[in-house]
Design an enzyme around this catalytic site. Structure first.
Site, PDB file in Angstrom:
ATOM      1  N   GLU A 249       0.718  -1.184  -0.377  1.00  0.00           N
ATOM      2  CA  GLU A 249       0.184   0.089  -0.047  1.00  0.00           C
ATOM      3  C   GLU A 249       0.513   1.281  -0.132  1.00  0.00           C
ATOM      4  O   GLU A 249       1.927   1.513   0.778  1.00  0.00           O
ATOM      5  CB  GLU A 249      -0.919  -0.406   1.084  1.00  0.00           C
ATOM      6  CG  GLU A 249      -1.814  -1.327   1.096  1.00  0.00           C
ATOM      7  CD  GLU A 249      -3.124  -1.233   0.244  1.00  0.00           C
ATOM      8  OE1 GLU A 249      -3.409  -0.185  -0.520  1.00  0.00           O
ATOM      9  OE2 GLU A 249      -3.085  -1.831  -0.549  1.00  0.00           O
ATOM     10  N   CYS A 284      -1.952   9.324   1.526  1.00  0.00           N
ATOM     11  CA  CYS A 284      -2.176   8.657  -0.164  1.00  0.00           C
ATOM     12  C   CYS A 284      -2.811   8.652  -0.386  1.00  0.00           C
ATOM     13  O   CYS A 284      -2.867   8.638  -1.577  1.00  0.00           O
ATOM     14  CB  CYS A 284      -1.272   7.413  -0.105  1.00  0.00           C
ATOM     15  SG  CYS A 284      -2.755   6.591   1.306  1.00  0.00           S
TER      16      CYS A 284
END
Length: 480
Positions: A249, A284
């Protein structure tokens, strides 16, 4: 307040081995506590303990693993404010945001508790050809084995939880390396796990240096690596991981499109401000690239700037603070350099742009060149770029003009445009009527391209942490 020092957890046990890792209050810069650091010998011992615990952990009934997860939920609720204040201090996260993360920690463990008792297989009809008459197949999911986890600094509780909770649900022992800048949250989870009856060796939580953590990646006794962090580090780890599956991720420079048919501009602006500047943009899936239809562009821009100008920056312990410090002054300096580069290449600074220590003002840039770093890379800070568009398909192409592909947000009422965006956007998730920063902890979450491989979200993680095992049964009486 934080304790004077914190142990690491080796095979379920607190170990006050040393005080080698100083942790600072990200607002004051003062060293407020120290954390024990593991060396390679300790990491090797943790892996060995995890291997030894596998049979006992796998033998636990699903309801027993569920009980452990629910016990953690109860303890998180009891220690809610303590957990939130720890986040506020070690991460510089505004206290309201810190409380939000503690709530998500609780929700993540609740979802895992629910999933722990429904890790099911399926019956497969094999009688699709005469030669298979009388044959039946059944699948079940088997824990993959000891796992290694590496979690990031920006969500020290919940992104650790997205690895820990599904591992507990399926019966995988694990070793976790929390981010060195923010290890306290994971260690508090470890403190609560140590209160349970998990088999010895079921978990180890080990702050350590990057060099010391090499075994997390390379050791063949570990059967899965799950990493959340920067793309550069993530892809390097994958290259070194050998045969084990890897879940990454990684980063993003998420885009958000606001079309001319958006019926509530004020709501869109509120959500965009949240998505772009929440916890100083250190997410993010924070809104980094904002594309607004030219028909509403000027009005939208003026309202956006007016709202951004009212954001309060300061002490994260203050209930009114929206913008806290970035994780380190070096990160604020990096992003200030990117802002200056964009301006040198012709961008217009609409608001913000000033740095004071680890603080960077909420910043909006207009007409940023495609070659500017703030367009190409992940900002991971409180900066958003603003651009007009005339054609929706062209806006979609602009979103895809990125090496990242995590999530995208679309404000439109047109069902055909929604379908088109879902079809063509090269991202892991498309969010309609909201920002790409939206996430609920049971949804499959992850990206494509440089944003990673695999998905988190409890059920998705459970699939990664288990292997399908097939049983084929022949009923001779039915065969040819």
């Amino acid at each position: 307040m934080l304790n004077k020092s914190y142990p690491y957890y080796l095979a379920n046990q607190a170990v006050f081995a040393n005080k080698n890792l100083p942790i600072s209050d990200k607002y004051t810069g003062e060293i407020v506590t120290h954390v024990a650091m593991a060396d390679k010998t300790t990491i090797d011992a943790a892996i060995n303990a995890a291997v030894k615990s596998q049979k006992a952990l796998q033998a636990m009934a699903p309801y027993e693993r569920q009980d452990i997860l629910l016990y953690c939920v109860k303890r998180f609720e009891e220690r809610f404010e303590e957990l939130a204040m720890a986040l506020c201090i070690e991460a510089g996260k505004p206290i309201k945001d810190a409380r939000g993360e503690v709530q998500r920690l609780i929700e993540t463990f609740k979802v895992a508790a629910e999933e722990a008792v429904r890790i099911n297989g399926e019956m497969i009809n094999l009688e699709i050809t005469p030669r298979a008459k009388g044959y039946t197949a059944i699948t079940k999911r088997i824990p993959i084995g000891p796992c290694s986890f590496i979690s990031p600094f920006n969500f020290p509780l919940n992104l650790a939880a997205h690895k820990i909770a599904p591992a507990l649900a399926v019966g995988c022992p694990f070793i976790l390396k929390p981010a060195s800048r923010t290890p306290i949250g994971a260690l508090l989870i470890g403190e609560i796990l140590a209160e349970t009856n998990l088999p010895k060796g079921a978990f180890s939580i080990l702050p350590c240096s990057r060099d010391g953590a090499d075994l997390f990646t390379t050791d063949d006794r570990l059967k899965l690596l799950s990493f959340t962090g920067s793309p550069d580090v993530g892809w390097q780890l994958k290259a070194k991981a050998g045969k084990k599956p890897v879940v990454l991720e990684l980063g993003g420079n998420a885009a958000c499109i606001v079309d001319h048919d958006t019926d509530d501009i004020d709501d869109a602006i509120e959500r965009i401000i949240f998505g772009a500047f929440y916890q100083s943009g250190q997410s993010c899936i924070g809104v980094q690239r904002l594309l607004v239809h030219s028909d509403i562009y000027d009005s939208f821009k003026h309202k956006l700037i007016s709202k951004v100008s009212k954001l309060k920056m300061g002490d994260p312990k203050n209930e009114e603070t929206f913008i806290g410090p970035m994780i380190a002054e070096s990160e604020a300096s990096r992003l200030k350099t990117w802002i200056d580069e964009a301006i040198q290449k012709g961008a217009k600074l609409l608001i913000g742009g000033k740095k004071d220590g680890a603080f960077l003002e909420a910043t909006v840039l207009e007409n940023v060149a495609d070659t500017a770093l703030i367009n190409i890379e992940e900002a991971f800070g409180p900066v958003v770029t603003l651009s007009p568009f005339n054609d929706f398909d062209t806006a979609l192409e602009q979103v895809n003009k990125s090496k990242f592909g995590l999530q995208a947000g679309i404000f439109t009422k047109d069902i055909y445009k929604i379908q088109k965006a879902w079809d063509v956007l090269e991202v892991g998730g498309v969010v309609i009527g909201d920002v790409p920063s939206f996430r609920v902890d049971n949804m499959p979450y992850g990206g494509v391209k440089d944003s990673g491989i695999g998905r988190e979200g409890i059920r998705s993680a459970i699939e990664d942490m288990t292997e399908l095992r097939l049983l084929v049964i022949r009923d001779k009486s039915k065969g040819l």
